[in-house]
Structures are given as structure tokens and as C-alpha cells.
Design an enzyme around this catalytic site. Sequence first.
Site, mmCIF file in Angstrom:
data_model
loop_
_atom_site.group_PDB
_atom_site.id
_atom_site.type_symbol
_atom_site.label_atom_id
_atom_site.label_comp_id
_atom_site.label_asym_id
_atom_site.label_seq_id
_atom_site.Cartn_x
_atom_site.Cartn_y
_atom_site.Cartn_z
ATOM 1 C CE LYS A 74 -3.953 2.118 2.378
ATOM 2 N NZ LYS A 74 -4.902 2.041 3.507
ATOM 3 C CB SER A 149 -8.091 4.052 2.411
ATOM 4 O OG SER A 149 -7.309 3.401 3.401
ATOM 5 C CB SER A 173 -8.664 1.394 5.420
ATOM 6 O OG SER A 173 -9.290 2.640 5.330
#
Lengths: 482, 476
Positions: A74, A149, A173
Amino acid sequence: MSIQFKTIKELSSMLRSKEISNHELTKETFNLIESYKHLNAFITLNKERALIKASELDKNSSELSLSGIPIAQKDLFVTKDLRTTCGSNMLSNFIPPYSATVIENLEAAGCISIGKTNMDEFAMGSSNETSFYGNVLNPWGQNLVPGGSSGGSAAAVAAGIVSAATGTDTGGSIRQPASLCGITGIKPTYGRISRWGMVAFASSLDQAGPMARTAEDCAILMNEMCSHDPKDTTSLDEDVPDFTKGIDAPIKGLKIGIVKEFDLSKLDSNVVKVFEDSKKHYESLGVEFVEVSLPNINLSVPTYYVVAPAECSSNLSRFDGVRYGNRCDDPKDLEDLYIRSRSEGFGDEVKRRILIGSYVLSAGFYDAYYKKAQQVRRLIKNDFDNAFEKVDLIMSPTTRGAAFEAGSMSDPIEMYLEDLFTVPANLAGLPGISIPNGHVDNKPLGLQLIANSLQESLLFNVAHNFQMTTDWHLKTPSLEAK
Amino acid sequence: MTWETVIGLEVHVQLSTKTKLFSGASTSFGSEPNTQVDLIDLGLPGVLPVANKEAFYKAIRFGLATNAEINQVSMFDRKNYFYPDLPKGYQITQMEKPIVGKGSIVINVDGSEKLINITRAHLEEDAGKSIHDLFDGETGIDLNRAGTPLLEIVSEPEISNAKEAVAYFKAIHQLVTFLDICDGNMSQGSMRCDVNVSVKKVDDAILGTRAEIKNINSFKFIERAIHFEVARQIKLLEKGESIVQETRLYDSVKNETRSMRSKEAANDYRYFPEPDLLPVVISDNELEEIKSTLPELPKQKEIRFVNEHNLEESEAKILASSKAMANLFEDASEKTKDSSLIAKWLVGDVSALLNKDNISIEESKLSSINFAKLIERISDNTISGKIAKSVLEEVWISGNDIDAIIEEKGLVQIQDESVLEDIAKKIIDANPDQVNAYKGGKDRLFGFFVGQVMKETQGKANPQGVNKILKKLLNS
């Protein structure tokens, strides 16, 4: 031979049997990235270095647990000498001089970081629509959001490009995109994984975790990601168990709590049916369901949307155009430098949260908002403590429904309610896992299990039992390479 | 109308830890800009602070020495504001739960003592420095100082005038240097203070509106700034105007205070608990350990000097006034038993030189080894007191070794009685009139002969020897 949709376990065995070389595996991964470029799952690739590391592994084979496994990181974890944007224009040219502890731990275990995945800007969003680098598409349908996210990570795993990716979870997320993309993701106990090198959103809630196709793969990743890190004083000084140990032990006699206050009647009946089917399935495995009351649980979302923006408003102050990050052209004076650098650098959702956060911390409002929210947070934690005296785990749907269409949710408040089932675990610092448990309209749904502090092994055990006896986690989207 | 001044001080003490409050970077002063800065001090994305226990130990030493409550569980808070030399956009400080709670310190003004209560002392990180005059149209940022641990000591508003304020600041300075928690170097900014000043009519129960004068770093400027500020406020009030609550800056060149920002324009610091740091817990064992290693404090030293060395109380007070002064005394005491001789020199000539140059012992070139040697040479009669005075002045300027100076300038005292007798005879022969007058009863002329011998020997003659020989020769 295809590597698409393979698990870590499968790829490791292919590498060990020399069915595929490390270099071939990494190269093929980049081919898949190219084939599914339209998903927009990646912001920055690490191709050159990844291929070099893979070749080295071919020359000097290693017995490390993640040896040669391509992993997508990420873009919230800083990576030495590799651009880290956090999904923001603010950091579009930021090359960090150091790597996050999570990245170092994983790479030390032999994994190959193949690139940085797309995400909501500074992890603020539940649909990946707030990224400066464009939406990520959910592999499961036309124009569907992957959740957020950690949407890029979820989409990359769901599309079978990588077997695993890292994510972070401040209010859901990891779990929410895992649910919407039909993969497995776990948010560990707060403090299990070092936050050193994670660009901070809300420090008291942020927690990294793995995203993969199976609970077992998540456990393999967790073994490497967790460590007590002296550089993060909030990281727990606890032994890291082997999370795969006992993962297939039977779960007969386990007690799982169903939260009385979660009113499922408001959800789509098909979504409720998927949840009820999972309950029945667990009952068939010998689990007993008990209703538990978490009296303050419905205050979770408002509490979260005070605490998280407050911390974010302070954490994001460092992006001032002085040392790194976006700096406006020809600032007139100091104030102009601040205003324009930040106005250009941040997107609307980030600005919205900075405003909310600054407001709830300001003199005269602090007691009414921030302090009150912290008190409620304590009550929610107490509710969980009480519940865990009666049950081993708590179960709910991960999300209110399946993936929605991009652009369909324009009201921020409506979007914030996406986090309804996930934020309580963050507020209480508890571990929570989401596993695929059904489909609605050919779109995946997730089941959330929450355990008491440090009980990740139990979560893996219960999730793995489900995956040994169902095949929802094996379903793959029909994808066309573009 | 009689006005009463009310003053409170916030003293910022830079703690002499090896590394910064939240990072492993060095705290030493005077390095090239931005060379003592690590990832944490730069406030890079993803970095986290780790609290430096040494800073806590030093803060606790201060707390124990001021009879203060020690909060064994203390917490950090964030103070949010934007400034280029504040890398994170917030300062980590202690708002709700400071390490040191209520305490007190005794100050001494013109020989009388007064107790000043201390509200609290908390740890916080220093900011970097903005350099405005080095680059045309641009400001340079040096983050070497960013993250240096500060102990902010907040007094109650119990200080009544500029003299007391200076005495308070001096008392803090004395204490932190004795405790070895701060180098006390004012010119390098190791101690700075903010002064809160208000005035009210003597009979008024409530305090007047205060102004805060920021960042003063010398005893002299504290005094001047307060004098100016008090006069300014009284003048306004007597004209019927009111005082604006504001932050003011003291300009030492113009000797005035100027408004920096009013309360309305002040930042809302949006304090909240620092989520990146857990509460810092000090165990009972740690506390005991710190207690047991607390050094002798000025008052205790003073009493011991009187008892052990038979010094006058006034002398002991001066000797115990600073760690460096006390060290000079104690080191010299090991070389010679004549404590009162040492005290006499320190209280007299050394103090006079310090006052003349307006510096502290640490800033002077007089080392404790050299001073001890000076005393040794006086007491073993190598040099006379008079010569010693000039040697001290020489050392004061050059910092050279005492023995080297004595040797080089040929200042060794003449003790050889035959040599002295030859010189004395020469003087007597050369001054028959004075000899006759002396013998005729003018006893006072004895001094004339002593003076002549001293002149002849450039002051090197041993005075006792000269006396003895002259008496023998003149009275025979």
C-alpha cells in the site's frame, strides 16, 4: 503456466519445486499488472529492483517463509528510494530516505515488493475515489468501487495479480475493501504491527495488516509483519506466536456473539440472507451463537468521525511545503506558502477532515467533542470487554452491502456510514478479520469476526475452518485483460 | 497612587542530555546547520517519537531539589501551530500531566530570603531556528536545535519586582547547574525566560491585565525589560487607559518592549493528548535511585563550608553560590589546609575580577587546577600576596599555567636571609637621614625601609623576612 489467483502457499511450492523460477514469477506478475492496468491498482512500480532481487534468489535460494513471493505494498508505507505518495498530490514527488518497519520485516522474509498500490488520499475514504491518482476499479464489475482506503491492494489481490498485499485499517480500510473485493483481510490488535514508516492518518487507530486470498496466507504474512519495534512506543511488547499453528483445529463448542444493537433489518434482504447462511454454516461446525449487547456501539461512527479527523488535522500539519512535498510556485510570503502549498496538495476529502478535526480540537469545543468522544470510546471498549466475558468472538457483516458504483455516493455522511460495522474494532483496538461469505448480484460480500485483544490466532482458526468448508474465497471474477 | 507589580516567570532550561527528547540526534551546540537532525527531527512522514528517559531523570532531579510533587505517570500533549522551524506543525509538550508538580525555591534579595512557589515544570521539545539575515529575501531554517529537551519551569505570580525576578532566575540557574541538568550557558540560549508582568493598585484584590515578554536570555535584560514594562503599564493606567493582554518582545538595543501579538490574534493551539506516545511511567525504584544520587545543593554546601572549614557565613554563601566557585574552593582545599586563605582570595580578588568582566567562573580562563596552584604558591611562600595578585591578573587574561608565569617572570619570592640582609644594608647605607630620624623616634619610618626593599626586589622579597632583618639592623 498461469500464476494468476494463486495463493502464497501455492506459489511457494511452485518455487520450491522449480516449477517456476523467482525471476519468471516476478516477471509474470508485472505482465499481469500490465494486463489489468485499467484497474488502476498501482501508483508506482518497483520493476527494476524487483527483478534484480528475484534473479538473486534464483542464484542463492533461501528458505525464508516469503522467499520470492511478489507482494504489493500500500502506498501509505514509506519505501526507501521508491516514491511514496499516499494517494496524494502533496507527495507526488516524495522519495523517502527510509523504509517502514513492515516493509523491512516483509522484505527480510524474502518477499519481493513489486510496487505501491493505489489508495484513498491519506487513507481517507471508503471507495478509493479520493485518490489523486484516479479511481481503482473493482475486478468484480463494471465501474464498481473496490472499497477503501486499501482499494488498490484489494483489487490487485482480487484480480489475482498478486497473492498478497499490505493494507492499513483506521476505520475499516482493510476489512471493507476485502469484503467488497471478495478477499480476506485482517486488522490486527492495535500495536501488533509497528507504525514506524506508516504515513499517519489517525495515530491511535491506524493499524497495518495483510490482505490475501485466504486466512492461512494472512496468517503466514502476519508472522512476518508483526514485531515489537522500539521505534514505535505504541507497538506491543508481546511475543509473536506462529499464527498458522493450530489454524485447522476444530471449533466445536466455540461461542460467537451477535450484536443486539446492530439492526440488520435495515439492510438489503439478500445481504441478510448471506449473513444468516454463514451463521448456519458455523452452527453446522459446532459453533453456538449468543446475543450480546454492546449498548454504546451505535455511537461508534460519530465517535470515530471526531477522533480520527482530530488526529489527522494534527498529523497532516507537517505537510507545509517547507521541507518536502508539494511547494507552491513563487510564494509571496510565509502565509501564502502555507495556503497555496496545502490547498494545491490536498484533495477535498482530506481538507474536509482537517477542517472537522481543527474544529473539534479548538478552544471552547474540545470538551464537547474531542474529550466526549474519547469518553465514549472508553465506554465502547468496556462494552466489548463485557461481551468477551460471555463469548469468544463477535460476528457481523463487514459492510452494509456489496460494492457500489463509482460516483453513486456523493453524500460524505452516507459514505461515512460504510464504516458502521468496522470502526468499533478500531476504537477498541481489537483485531477483526473479513472473509468472503457469499455473493449478491454476482458481487462478493464479507463476514466480519472480531476477537479480544491479541486473539488473532483464534480469528485465523475460525476463518480457516470456514474456508476449509466453503468455497466463497476461491471464486474469481471474470476479468478481461485490456 | 501606589502601584504594586506582580510578576510570574516561565523559565526554559535546556536539559544537558546527550540526545534529543524524541530522537537519537546529538544536542551539542554550534555545529553546521542541519547536521544534527535525524528523520524524526525533520518530521518526515511516518516517523514516530520515542521519549528520552534521561530527560525525565533530569527533570525529576529538579523536582526533588525544589521539594516538588513528582508525577510518576506523566503524559505528552500536542500543541499545534504552524511555523517553518517547527517541522511537525506541532510541538510535543506536557499540558495535562507534567512530570513535575507544585514545588518551591528560596531566593535571596539583599540578604533577605523569600520563598517563591513553582506551579509546575514540564518537558517539551525546543523548536529549530529561523535565520532571517543570511539569505536575501529568504529565511533559512536550521533544525539542529529542534527536539532539544526543555524543562519549562512556571512560577506562581509571587515575584514583586525586577530585583526579585533576577534573583529567582539566578536561583534557578544556580540550582540547575548544581544538579548538572543544564550547562547554564546563557549566551548559547541554554536558559531563557518569558516574563509575565502586571500592575495593580495596592488595595486591589484581583490582578491586573498582564503582558508576557518573550524569550529573554540575560539577567540584565530581565531587569531592564521589567523596569520598562512596569513603567509603561503604570503610565497607561494613570492616563486612564487599559492594558492589552498581549505578547511583547524586549528590544535590548532600544531598551523597550514592543507588542508582538494580541490575545485576539493569538494561536488556538488545539492541545490534545499525543497519541504517538504512551504515558511515561517512573517506577519507585527509579525515583529512589535518582534521590540517592542527588548532589549536595547550595544551601547544604554553605552549611558544610561553615562547619568544616570554619568560614564566615557570608563567605560560605558566596563560595556556594555556583558550582564552579564551590569547585575552585574544594579543589584548592585539597592542596592547602588554609581554608580562610582560599576563601579570602575567592571572595575578594576572584569575585572582583568576575564582577569587573561580568562573567561566570565557567566563562573565565581560571581553571580550578591553576587556582589551587596559586593558593599553594602563596602558602608555601613561593610568591607573596602582592605578587599573587598580579599573577592572578595575568592568568585571568592568558589562562597560562601559574608556575610557568612565576618562572618566566622571575617572580619567585626572595627568602634567603643573607640576600635580603645585603639589600637591606644597601638601603640603610643609602638613607642615613632616614636612619637617624627613625632612631630618633620616628617609628613610622620603618615602613619606608620596607617599601624600599620591596622596590629594590620588585616586590619579590618575603615580607616577614624583610621585617625581621630590618628590625635587627635598625635596632642594633
